[in-house]
Design an enzyme around this catalytic site. Sequence first.
Site, PDB file in Angstrom:
ATOM      1  N   GLU A 201      70.722  60.167  82.799  1.00 57.16           N
ATOM      2  CA  GLU A 201      71.846  59.358  82.109  1.00 57.16           C
ATOM      3  C   GLU A 201      71.563  57.823  82.625  1.00 57.16           C
ATOM      4  OE1 GLU A 201      75.831  60.485  83.634  1.00 57.16           O
ATOM      5  OE2 GLU A 201      75.527  62.543  83.497  1.00 57.16           O
TER       6      GLU A 201
ATOM      7  N   LYS B 208      72.033  54.390  83.738  1.00 53.73           N
ATOM      8  CA  LYS B 208      72.702  53.851  84.882  1.00 53.73           C
ATOM      9  C   LYS B 208      73.396  52.405  84.231  1.00 53.73           C
ATOM     10  CE  LYS B 208      72.497  52.894  89.978  1.00 53.73           C
ATOM     11  NZ  LYS B 208      73.353  51.682  89.947  1.00 53.73           N
TER      12      LYS B 208
ATOM     13  N   ASP C  17      75.282  49.236  84.165  1.00 49.37           N
ATOM     14  CA  ASP C  17      75.370  48.006  85.205  1.00 49.37           C
ATOM     15  C   ASP C  17      76.641  47.242  85.042  1.00 49.37           C
ATOM     16  OD1 ASP C  17      74.782  46.657  87.321  1.00 49.37           O
ATOM     17  OD2 ASP C  17      73.185  45.263  86.179  1.00 49.37           O
TER      18      ASP C  17
ATOM     19  N   TYR D 194      81.548  59.108  83.042  1.00 52.95           N
ATOM     20  CA  TYR D 194      80.282  59.823  83.457  1.00 52.95           C
ATOM     21  C   TYR D 194      80.551  61.110  84.433  1.00 52.95           C
ATOM     22  CZ  TYR D 194      80.156  56.539  87.326  1.00 52.95           C
ATOM     23  OH  TYR D 194      80.403  55.660  88.434  1.00 52.95           O
TER      24      TYR D 194
ATOM     25  N   LYS E 113      65.797  53.384  89.481  1.00 50.69           N
ATOM     26  CA  LYS E 113      65.935  51.931  89.190  1.00 50.69           C
ATOM     27  C   LYS E 113      64.888  51.477  88.025  1.00 50.69           C
ATOM     28  CE  LYS E 113      69.841  49.948  91.317  1.00 50.69           C
ATOM     29  NZ  LYS E 113      69.596  49.330  92.390  1.00 50.69           N
TER      30      LYS E 113
ATOM     31  N   CYS F  71      70.358   9.449  75.247  1.00 50.51           N
ATOM     32  CA  CYS F  71      69.519  10.579  74.530  1.00 50.51           C
ATOM     33  C   CYS F  71      68.069  10.599  74.670  1.00 50.51           C
ATOM     34  CB  CYS F  71      70.283  10.618  73.033  1.00 50.51           C
ATOM     35  SG  CYS F  71      69.256  11.877  72.132  1.00 50.51           S
TER      36      CYS F  71
ATOM     37  N   CYS G  77      66.996   9.625  70.811  1.00 43.49           N
ATOM     38  CA  CYS G  77      67.374   8.438  69.862  1.00 43.49           C
ATOM     39  C   CYS G  77      67.822   7.570  70.940  1.00 43.49           C
ATOM     40  CB  CYS G  77      68.300   8.587  68.975  1.00 43.49           C
ATOM     41  SG  CYS G  77      69.935   9.030  69.438  1.00 43.49           S
TER      42      CYS G  77
ATOM     43  N   CYS H  32      75.224  13.912  72.564  1.00 46.60           N
ATOM     44  CA  CYS H  32      74.741  12.553  71.588  1.00 46.60           C
ATOM     45  C   CYS H  32      75.648  12.506  70.575  1.00 46.60           C
ATOM     46  CB  CYS H  32      73.026  12.786  71.370  1.00 46.60           C
ATOM     47  SG  CYS H  32      72.591  11.282  70.417  1.00 46.60           S
TER      48      CYS H  32
ATOM     49  N   CYS I 197      70.787  11.091  64.858  1.00 47.23           N
ATOM     50  CA  CYS I 197      70.110  11.365  65.848  1.00 47.23           C
ATOM     51  C   CYS I 197      68.804  12.151  65.291  1.00 47.23           C
ATOM     52  CB  CYS I 197      70.600  12.090  67.215  1.00 47.23           C
ATOM     53  SG  CYS I 197      69.569  12.553  68.303  1.00 47.23           S
TER      54      CYS I 197
HETATM   55  S1  IVH Z   1      77.257  59.288  88.855  1.00 50.57           S
HETATM   56  C1  IVH Z   1      78.186  59.855  93.765  1.00 50.57           C
HETATM   57  N1  IVH Z   1      76.473  58.190  86.668  1.00 50.57           N
HETATM   58  O1  IVH Z   1      75.956  53.878  90.048  1.00 50.57           O
HETATM   59  C2  IVH Z   1      77.840  58.711  92.703  1.00 50.57           C
HETATM   60  N2  IVH Z   1      76.911  56.671  88.453  1.00 50.57           N
HETATM   61  O2  IVH Z   1      75.445  54.327  93.222  1.00 50.57           O
HETATM   62  C3  IVH Z   1      77.791  59.419  91.490  1.00 50.57           C
HETATM   63  N3  IVH Z   1      76.706  54.176  87.708  1.00 50.57           N
HETATM   64  O3  IVH Z   1      78.405  51.969  91.350  1.00 50.57           O
HETATM   65  C4  IVH Z   1      77.828  58.309  90.337  1.00 50.57           C
HETATM   66  N4  IVH Z   1      76.035  54.824  85.560  1.00 50.57           N
HETATM   67  O4  IVH Z   1      79.298  53.240  89.100  1.00 50.57           O
HETATM   68  C5  IVH Z   1      76.975  57.784  87.994  1.00 50.57           C
HETATM   69  N5  IVH Z   1      75.769  57.580  84.631  1.00 50.57           N
HETATM   70  C6  IVH Z   1      76.042  57.273  85.939  1.00 50.57           C
HETATM   71  C7  IVH Z   1      76.235  56.042  86.393  1.00 50.57           C
HETATM   72  C8  IVH Z   1      76.758  55.590  87.494  1.00 50.57           C
HETATM   73  C9  IVH Z   1      76.316  53.752  86.638  1.00 50.57           C
HETATM   74  C10 IVH Z   1      76.927  53.663  89.006  1.00 50.57           C
HETATM   75  C11 IVH Z   1      78.325  53.801  89.665  1.00 50.57           C
HETATM   76  C12 IVH Z   1      77.928  53.455  91.163  1.00 50.57           C
HETATM   77  C13 IVH Z   1      76.555  53.582  91.132  1.00 50.57           C
HETATM   78  C14 IVH Z   1      76.057  54.641  92.219  1.00 50.57           C
END
Ligand code: IVH
Length: 691
Positions: A130, A132, A134, A245, A333, A427, A430, A450, A455
């Site tokens: 999945e 991840k 942010d 998730y 990551k 500026c 000009c 400006c 200008c």
């Molecule tokens: S599962 C046991 N699925 O990643 C942890 N986490 O360190 C199970 N995160 O801040 C987490 N996308 O919020 C899971 N598809 C995803 C995720 C996800 C982002 C974040 C989560 C947490 C960090 C885990």
Amino acid sequence: MAKKVRQLNLTNTIPSDFKSAQKRIQALKEELSFHSYRYYVKDDPVISDSEYDRLYQELIAIEAKFPELITPDSPSQRVGSSPVSELKAVEHHFPMLSLDNAFSEDDLYKFEERALRFLKTDEPISYMAEPKLDGLAVEIVYENGVLVQGSTRGDGRTGEDITSNLKTIPSIPLRLLPHPELSGPHLLEVRGEAFITLEGFRILNAQRSSAGEPLFANPRNAAAGSLRQLDPSITANRPLDFFIYGLSDPMKLPPQGQAALLQSLDGFGFKVNPHAKLCPTIQEVIDHYHFLLNIRQSLPYDIDGMVVKINSFDLQQRLGSTARSPRWAIAFKFPSTQATTILKDVTFGVGRTGAVTPVAILEPVNIGGATISRATLHNEDEIKRKDLRIGDYVLVQRAGDVIPEVVKPIAEKRTGREVTINMPVECPVCQHRLSRRKLKDNKLEAATRCENPGCPAKQLRDLIHFTGKAGMDIEGLGIKVVEQLVENDLVKDIADIFTLKEEELAALPGWGEKSARNLLDAIESSKNRPLARFINALGIRHVGEEIANILERNYDTLDHLMNASTEQLVHIEGIGDEIAKSIQKYFTNEKNKAILARLKGFGLQFKQRRNHNSVMPLTGFVFVFTGGLEFISRNEAKARVKELGGQVASSISSRVTHVIHGEKAGGKLAKAQELNLPILDEEEFKKLIRL
Ligand code: IVH
């Protein structure tokens, strides 16, 4: 192919007795939740905004008369909770753990080996891979289907109560959809990521900048800051979104694995990320990682990697967790989007609105595959807030397609020889004196400007905006060419573009008869651009694409718009006082009037597009473009689709009906094939839009 619209029972009379009020409120709540779900979760609305507003207003009116009928799952309860003095602590029933990291493909194989050893098996294991996300991890508790509590992760065991704030996120259901797996009384603790889209982040920071407030460093900080507000009405105005998730205890429901669980969660009314994939082998997990890395730049939100989870809940339970993280999941990551480098100098650019923006000149550094040598410093207040100095080592970041920016200085590396950064007094183009405007509340606007209307830098930017992709989209008239025309005194204002002659163009360095002819052809064909495009191209303050479209819908000719009074303009939905004044100011300015008269004389059509309300050839179709097109620019192709009633999406999802691919189509094409979506090449697209 118009969408089927549900039959709406629209009545504007407020029931006078309790029983009928109760019945009507129930119907409205269901209707509104359904439409909110279609709009925010499925991104596929079936009624117009104004129809939704009518239903919402009706609900508010009945609830005002019968306040005892207001329930926590009423759509009216998304906003309006009072501010609190602090966020209360919430204990998680199951700890919210973090994840171990994998840094290489080899680490993923090792992760699998460890699991196999632990389980003492050599049976194949399948994985959910999945994106991840942010943002900020949150837990939401539903009691018998109704949202009762939401909290942050905190230290994993105790988080903070952000229930009222989470309720303002429109893609989080206040009540779960009826589902066979949710029968009888039940308590469900779901987990997911709250986030802000890149577009939302840009708009939010632009608003903060003009209000003189400090900017958020990235979308994640913006999401976290927005959710930890004490006043939910502030959160309600932040563009937050949510992807689910998992569950705190997945054994609570019938699904036996993560893939099936995500499907159930989708059925409960949550937004599930469309790029989660069930992979039968680690090799396929790795392939999906490369796929995600590929589409990352085109996603409307930030992802910082991929989470790999063993799919089977039975295996998950057998593997269990260490104190810190589960043994059944790992995060892979993406390469970092931040790097440190040296801030060598600062230059100052003048924008179309006269804003003078400080730009950092950096020792070139590679961030996620791109070499960065410049980054925005936004404005004077940001430089002061971050305490940046020339000669500093600085942390630089690049996220999605956001302009790279300097996050902070590395203060420990200072030698004392660093030099303070001062905004220029004049500026840089000009030499007009620069100033900062006073806002209504007497604060200073963030931008240093400006204000000289003549200008040359501003005029050049106006020209570039007019001919550019968001404006008249004149092919061959990009930044470099506009600069060349201005330097050679061939063009001063936008009307001059239409007086260019073949001989004078052909005589310019690097030009010939053919290129001159091509440019004149492109200029000629731009004369038929729809009115909205032209209005947007003019670059009137506060008037972008959206307002231009509203104006076109209300005025069939440019003359009618030019003669509109501010009183008439403010009556149009979506046009406020400030916008109306700015439009009027633009059209009553003598210089602008003269330019517009000249443009008319050159045969510009200012045509209104066909009726917006009728069903048009592409109504109901959703297009995605990938790869370079040959016979038409991407922007024009998009505009054609919109003119014919279709919609354009930026990423592949199941609601997409046509994927148009050109040269070097990227990850989107692969994804479209995966979803079995209709894929058209340029020839087929050409036929379609010439209907
Ligand atoms: S599962 C046991 N699925 O990643 C942890 N986490 O360190 C199970 N995160 O801040 C987490 N996308 O919020 C899971 N598809 C995803 C995720 C996800 C982002 C974040 C989560 C947490 C960090 C885990």
